[in-house]
Design an enzyme around this catalytic site. Sequence first.
Site, PDB file in Angstrom:
ATOM      1  N   THR A 177       8.315   2.054 -28.636  1.00  0.00           N
ATOM      2  CA  THR A 177       7.861   1.636 -29.955  1.00  0.00           C
ATOM      3  C   THR A 177       7.486   2.936 -30.648  1.00  0.00           C
ATOM      4  OG1 THR A 177       7.148  -0.474 -29.165  1.00  0.00           O
ATOM      5  CG2 THR A 177       5.912   0.386 -31.028  1.00  0.00           C
TER       6      THR A 177
ATOM      7  N   SER B 116       1.580  -6.978 -28.512  1.00  0.00           N
ATOM      8  CA  SER B 116       0.418  -6.216 -28.013  1.00  0.00           C
ATOM      9  C   SER B 116       0.101  -5.038 -28.921  1.00  0.00           C
ATOM     10  CB  SER B 116       0.711  -5.664 -26.615  1.00  0.00           C
ATOM     11  OG  SER B 116       1.000  -6.705 -25.727  1.00  0.00           O
TER      12      SER B 116
ATOM     13  N   THR C 143       8.545  -1.361 -34.221  1.00  0.00           N
ATOM     14  CA  THR C 143       9.347  -1.315 -32.996  1.00  0.00           C
ATOM     15  C   THR C 143      10.623  -2.136 -33.074  1.00  0.00           C
ATOM     16  OG1 THR C 143       9.211  -1.671 -30.604  1.00  0.00           O
ATOM     17  CG2 THR C 143       8.109  -3.280 -31.977  1.00  0.00           C
TER      18      THR C 143
ATOM     19  N   ARG D 286       6.076  -8.713 -38.699  1.00  0.00           N
ATOM     20  CA  ARG D 286       6.654  -9.049 -37.400  1.00  0.00           C
ATOM     21  C   ARG D 286       7.926  -9.881 -37.600  1.00  0.00           C
ATOM     22  NH1 ARG D 286       6.362  -7.525 -32.073  1.00  0.00           N
ATOM     23  NH2 ARG D 286       6.003  -9.225 -30.626  1.00  0.00           N
TER      24      ARG D 286
END
Length: 542
Positions: A357, A427, A375, A87
């Site tokens: 995404t 999410s 994404t 991330r």
Amino acid sequence: MKKFVLFIFLFQSLGIIRAQNGTVAAAHPIAVDIVEKVFAKGGNAYDAAVAAHFTLAVVLPRAGNIGGGGFAVIHTSKGEAATLDFREIAPLSATKDMFIKNNDDQTVSSLTSKSASGVPGSVKGMWNLYLRYGSRKVSWSDLLTPAILLADTGFFITEKLSQELNSNSSNFTMQNPSGCGPFFKNTSWKSGTRLVQTVLARTLEGIRDFGPNYFYSGPIALEFKKQGYFSLADLASYRVYWREPLMGNYQGWEVITMPPPSSGGLALLQFLWGSERKSNTMQEIQGANSYHDFTELARIIYEDRARYLGDPDYMNIALDELLDSNYLNDRFSVINPEKAGKSPDLLATKSEESMETTHFSILDKEGNAVSITTTLNASYGSKRWISGFFMNNKMDDFSISPGVPNQFGLIGFEANAIAPGKRMLSSMTPTILVKGDKKVVLGTPGGSTIITNVFQVIRRFIKFKEPLQQAVNAKKIHAQAWPNTIFLEEGSYNKKVLRQLKRKGHKIEFKTQIGRFQAVSNTESAADILRTGDSSGRVIHY
Ligand code: DON
């Protein structure tokens, strides 16, 4: 007894039990071709995932990326489960109120400015996936070369990509006054036009030849600094994390999913538990009672998401408590089967989830599985283009201000406030299901709808025994506490269901599309072909 043991041994040594097919589902057929080629060279699912990721960065520029980040969930042929968190992080100069001035007068955009980008994680993510799980039968260089060739010599764009490029052309120009390579074009794009990305090819070549340092401390880092995105320290400080997966059990299947900084895995396990609680009214797949109970579960689960979830390196997250049956029983006990509840009073807005995404699922013939969701956040991220690639606008996944919704209508508080080096809550819910020798690898794009979509496909496949493709194709519903609304995909309801839901007090909105699922099992690939022109799946014999 001896005979029985021998019998098993023979089957194994002949490869009858283990040797099956490889399977893949992804958002572009060229990525599927590349996976097949990696398998043919002796590569495993993790090699194939690296090659697919870089290929998608070329052929699916709206979401495939090197300017973004993502999560991988892994289950190996030896039964080892792991997750990789690549991330993005907030730059070291980021501040809690950087997108706020004078209360809610937002002066710097969390969606379109340079400050909208988090430090990308994809390049280090793929490097670490390759180092830890790659077979070594295919080199890093061989995994990147197909993407470089595709960028250099170009590929013929699909109808879908031509439409996207045309509709974004003024955005690209506005966001990139000094140009954005091939994406700046005076004439319109047509299906079959060749898209050549020479600058991207050179960047990928650097990553191929010099590894992630080319991106995090070499020429690309210098370019980021020069253009005012990040400092060299921001890039040097970026690291990926191997995190313990979240594990649950649903009707005899092991559910292996993503922990924080994704909210997806926790929420998924809460949904699965809630849908089986004693007082549930979800006995049917579709129908007003099921939809009602689902919406009430969502109201509670998305409130937990907003209050308690964020980057685990910046706070303690009581995962065990949030999954404890007493806690969940207590939380869900307020659900009235007859009447819609009320979400806590907060600023609520329409959710505008996009489908931009991308998810891919790969299973090799040895039983190595990998589920990756990656994404730029919005379609083409911030639309800003640097060194051949688009940049993410992931800072919008933080709670910009307590109770103020992001582009997906998601609300957060202190737990997901911006801080230097912090990961923004996600999410994305890449997930693997395991039962004995059987594996199912799945996931989808869709912002806040990812969680509910993954829940619905798992429930249809396991509880209602639908074939995987049928579960993927099925029309979906969505709810997320704020706004206080049930979203129904066209085809998921009839007049009676609408009447009954309204009688229970629900506000209803209709959606033309929820998600773009990509799932595989050992024997089947189930891409979401109905919802997009480009998705593709394949069973690969090798
Ligand atoms: O991490 C998240 O939850 C979002 N950035 C995902 C964005 C997304 O799925 C957009 N469209 N499909």
